[in-house]
Write a protein that holds these residues in place. Sequence first.
Motif, short mmCIF file in Angstrom:
data_model
loop_
_atom_site.label_atom_id
_atom_site.label_comp_id
_atom_site.label_asym_id
_atom_site.label_seq_id
_atom_site.Cartn_x
_atom_site.Cartn_y
_atom_site.Cartn_z
N LEU A 233 -45.49 84.83 1.07
CA LEU A 233 -44.62 83.95 1.87
C LEU A 233 -44.07 84.80 3.00
CD1 LEU A 233 -43.01 81.41 2.02
CD2 LEU A 233 -41.01 82.36 0.70
N GLY A 234 -43.90 86.15 2.73
CA GLY A 234 -43.45 87.15 3.77
C GLY A 234 -44.38 87.14 4.93
N LEU A 235 -45.78 87.14 4.71
CA LEU A 235 -46.61 86.83 5.81
C LEU A 235 -46.70 85.34 6.62
CD1 LEU A 235 -50.04 88.58 4.94
CD2 LEU A 235 -48.47 89.28 6.81
N MET A 236 -46.44 84.40 5.68
CA MET A 236 -46.34 82.85 6.23
C MET A 236 -45.07 82.87 7.26
SD MET A 236 -48.71 80.84 5.15
CE MET A 236 -47.98 79.41 5.18
N HIS A 237 -44.06 83.39 7.00
CA HIS A 237 -42.87 83.48 7.88
C HIS A 237 -43.11 84.23 9.17
CE1 HIS A 237 -39.49 82.22 4.69
NE2 HIS A 237 -39.94 81.28 5.23
N THR A 238 -43.69 85.45 8.93
CA THR A 238 -44.33 86.14 10.13
C THR A 238 -45.24 85.30 11.09
OG1 THR A 238 -43.87 88.22 8.89
CG2 THR A 238 -45.01 88.38 11.06
N LEU A 239 -46.12 84.49 10.50
CA LEU A 239 -47.11 83.80 11.20
C LEU A 239 -46.22 82.57 11.88
CD1 LEU A 239 -50.14 82.76 11.44
CD2 LEU A 239 -49.96 81.58 9.57
N TYR A 240 -45.42 82.00 11.26
CA TYR A 240 -44.54 81.05 11.76
C TYR A 240 -43.80 81.44 13.19
CZ TYR A 240 -40.74 77.57 12.54
OH TYR A 240 -40.01 76.57 13.46
N PHE A 241 -43.40 82.69 12.97
CA PHE A 241 -42.73 83.45 14.17
C PHE A 241 -43.48 83.53 15.30
CE2 PHE A 241 -39.03 86.65 14.45
CZ PHE A 241 -38.46 85.99 15.58
N VAL A 242 -44.77 83.97 15.08
CA VAL A 242 -45.69 84.30 16.20
C VAL A 242 -46.45 83.06 16.76
CG1 VAL A 242 -45.80 86.72 15.47
CG2 VAL A 242 -47.54 85.18 14.90
N MET A 243 -46.54 82.15 15.88
CA MET A 243 -47.26 81.03 16.58
C MET A 243 -46.75 79.93 17.03
SD MET A 243 -50.61 81.79 16.04
CE MET A 243 -51.49 80.38 16.22
N ASP A 244 -45.32 79.65 16.93
CA ASP A 244 -44.54 78.67 17.19
C ASP A 244 -44.41 79.08 18.77
OD1 ASP A 244 -42.37 76.86 18.39
OD2 ASP A 244 -42.35 76.32 16.13
N PRO A 245 -44.70 78.45 19.71
CA PRO A 245 -44.55 78.79 21.19
C PRO A 245 -43.19 78.66 21.55
CG PRO A 245 -45.71 76.78 21.07
CD PRO A 245 -45.65 77.25 19.65
N GLU A 246 -42.29 77.91 20.84
CA GLU A 246 -40.84 78.16 21.40
C GLU A 246 -40.18 79.32 20.78
OE1 GLU A 246 -37.15 74.91 21.60
OE2 GLU A 246 -38.55 74.57 19.84
N ILE A 247 -40.45 79.93 19.66
CA ILE A 247 -39.79 81.09 19.29
C ILE A 247 -40.61 82.23 19.36
CG2 ILE A 247 -38.38 79.78 17.47
CD1 ILE A 247 -40.34 80.60 15.48
N LEU A 248 -41.72 82.16 19.79
CA LEU A 248 -42.81 83.41 20.24
C LEU A 248 -41.95 84.12 21.04
CD1 LEU A 248 -45.33 84.97 19.95
CD2 LEU A 248 -46.29 83.44 21.82
#
Length: 412
Positions: A233-248
């Motif tokens: 889950l730690g990697l999943m959250h980082t993935l969400y952080f860098v792949m969502d263009p609005e919060i990138l």
Amino acid sequence: MEGVLAIAVHTEGLNGFPQECKQTEDLTNGHSKCTTILNGLSPGNCIKENGNVNGNPYLKTVPISALKQNGLLQSLAAGGNQTKTEEVSLEVERAQEEWDALESIQPVLAEDLTPSPLISFNEALQHFQTTDLGDLLKNIQPTIHRTGLAAITHFLFGPPRLHKDLVEERDLVFAIAQCSLDNGQSVHMRVLQTVYRKLTCTRADCPRYGPHWENVGFQGSDPATDLRGTGFLGLMHTLYFVMDPEILPLARDIYKLSQHPVQNFPFSVMSINMTRIALHALREEVLSKECNRRQQVVAVLNDFYVATFLHLYQLWKNQQKTILDSGHVLKEVELFAKKNPKQILKRLEGYLKERRAGTGHRTSPDTLSHSNPSPCDTGSQAGSQGGKEGKEINFTGVCELPPEMEGEARLI
């Protein structure tokens, strides 16, 4: 009396060699003669008949082949080269050991040079939704077990319970947190490579192990060692952080601060700590009200993770914190986030609105990426499929899947 009297006179001849002159006197006839001998041999014809040298029967000519077979000469010759032979042998031995220690070089295939495709958060989530996590679900602790007065107080004055139709989604989150990084799972490796490439703005994949992972904030050469507290889950959250263009852009700002010469901190380790805080908040049911309102668990948890990271970023930057303050800062951030979940989520919403308003009248990096994508932006549109879809995460219950798909890791 007949005999030969030999008188030897030593002088220095040509080239510094001793020159021996023997004067022999024949006592019988009184005549004498002096013969010069160089190195034990007379300059004249020294070899007489029957192989005698200078008429001496004890000195005889010997063939060269016989000299080569002479044991004494061979041992003397070998003794002279023994030290050199031993040195050469030691060098050969050392070189052989170094050669054996080298790993065999495998040929690099053309397909190995092709970078793996970036993976979106939704695709990675669907992987876990279609995987049999039964063994992991047995060990999860989704809520805090309270007894006695604490249970009564929590029931009367605590947050509302999570709706029953959201329990399965919540349990999936805790199951992912129990899942470790698996080198044999292509989805796991793609998530890891996507996080690294998006943070470092590189196009090529990086080795699974190595010091390069410290560049993105892991503590060693293997990211798996830092994921023990929060699992995958730690990697999943980082993935969400860098792949969502609005919060990138926010992720890049935080990553840039983590590289500051004075205020630096390990980005990935700090991100894992934000995941840990979010898991505690979900277990303590402080997010249940928001989950019930939005009828989602994963999306609320993702936003809470980003909002907590934003709070830490602002506090760290504005108060000039350093790595020496990390322990106190993490405690402060955790207490504030769990006590004020609604407020911290509103702060994130306001931050994103301000950012959209500030970039509304000028071309943003994400707008430019449509015409000429950079390494950091390549795959953002395909991976997250736009900001709106990234926010609305489609959750498919495990029980709703066809029976033939259960227990297998397949992508939808």
